[in-house]
Design an enzyme around this catalytic site. Structure first.
Site, PDB file in Angstrom:
ATOM      1  N   HIS A  57       7.942  41.042  -2.904  1.00  0.00           N
ATOM      2  CA  HIS A  57       8.408  40.221  -4.384  1.00  0.00           C
ATOM      3  C   HIS A  57       7.264  39.177  -4.494  1.00  0.00           C
ATOM      4  O   HIS A  57       6.851  38.490  -3.450  1.00  0.00           O
ATOM      5  CB  HIS A  57       9.747  39.965  -4.797  1.00  0.00           C
ATOM      6  CG  HIS A  57      10.664  40.872  -4.772  1.00  0.00           C
ATOM      7  ND1 HIS A  57      11.987  40.726  -5.112  1.00  0.00           N
ATOM      8  CD2 HIS A  57      10.444  42.296  -4.510  1.00  0.00           C
ATOM      9  CE1 HIS A  57      12.531  42.067  -5.259  1.00  0.00           C
ATOM     10  NE2 HIS A  57      11.640  43.137  -4.848  1.00  0.00           N
ATOM     11  N   GLU A  59       8.069  35.873  -4.957  1.00  0.00           N
ATOM     12  CA  GLU A  59       8.446  34.831  -4.801  1.00  0.00           C
ATOM     13  C   GLU A  59       8.253  34.788  -3.111  1.00  0.00           C
ATOM     14  O   GLU A  59       8.017  33.806  -2.538  1.00  0.00           O
ATOM     15  CB  GLU A  59      10.148  34.585  -4.692  1.00  0.00           C
ATOM     16  CG  GLU A  59      10.399  34.409  -6.312  1.00  0.00           C
ATOM     17  CD  GLU A  59      10.508  35.980  -6.879  1.00  0.00           C
ATOM     18  OE1 GLU A  59      11.640  35.935  -7.573  1.00  0.00           O
ATOM     19  OE2 GLU A  59      10.133  36.868  -6.445  1.00  0.00           O
ATOM     20  N   CYS A  87      15.926  37.545  -7.486  1.00  0.00           N
ATOM     21  CA  CYS A  87      16.878  38.560  -7.058  1.00  0.00           C
ATOM     22  C   CYS A  87      17.431  37.777  -5.882  1.00  0.00           C
ATOM     23  O   CYS A  87      17.280  36.746  -5.492  1.00  0.00           O
ATOM     24  CB  CYS A  87      16.200  39.711  -6.665  1.00  0.00           C
ATOM     25  SG  CYS A  87      15.386  39.537  -5.205  1.00  0.00           S
ATOM     26  N   CYS A  90      15.264  36.823  -2.665  1.00  0.00           N
ATOM     27  CA  CYS A  90      14.266  35.943  -2.950  1.00  0.00           C
ATOM     28  C   CYS A  90      15.038  34.542  -2.939  1.00  0.00           C
ATOM     29  O   CYS A  90      14.599  33.728  -2.547  1.00  0.00           O
ATOM     30  CB  CYS A  90      13.422  36.008  -4.256  1.00  0.00           C
ATOM     31  SG  CYS A  90      12.343  37.493  -3.922  1.00  0.00           S
TER      32      CYS A  90
END
Length: 150
Positions: A57, A59, A87, A90
């Site tokens: 992701h 992040e 999410c 993260c």
């Protein structure tokens, strides 16, 4: 009184630039940057398709780059700007990094850390809804185009 040109809107626009890069690569268009002392020290976007890695992701990519830049794993004095509410994974990583602040654009009403009540570091400040419309639009456009191709 002079306004600070380096505000949350300024930096969210930089995160949106990263989301646009992800969009062009066929990745879910989420972009992230990390700022330390009004300087961008990490830029990232989703790479889950490119790397065939569910943990890639935006992040997570940004946390790794920022820690590398700073030479340490803690990001206490850093701000994460991300176009979509983080999410659970993260948000959990932000906890361990002891992130100073999270600023996000669009809310993630199904899988976001707020909905799932994910614990973040008690000293982490959270601001949501910065350029929310722009951040939502790029995601909507991506999924509409993806649906039309299938």
């Amino acid at each position: 009184m002079m306004l600070n040109p380096f505000d949350d809107v300024y930096f969210m626009k930089k995160a949106l630039d990263e989301a646009a890069i992800a969009f062009d690569k066929g990745e879910v268009p989420v972009g992230a940057i990390i700022v330390f002392k009004e300087q961008i020290i990490a830029r990232a976007h989703n790479l889950t398709e490119t790397l065939n890695d569910v943990t890639a992701h935006a992040e997570m990519q940004a946390f790794t780059a920022a820690a590398d830049y700073l030479g340490g794993k803690y990001l206490k004095d850093c701000t994460l700007y991300v176009t979509l509410e983080p999410c659970q994974m993260c948000a959990g990583a932000s906890y361990w990094a002891q992130l100073g602040k999270i600023v996000y654009g669009a809310s993630e009403l199904e899988r976001g850390f707020l909905k799932l009540k994910t614990t973040i570091h008690p000293k982490t400040n959270v601001v949501g809804g910065i350029l929310e419309n722009e951040c939502s639009q790029i995601l909507k456009r991506f999924f509409i185009e993806k649906r039309n191709l299938n």
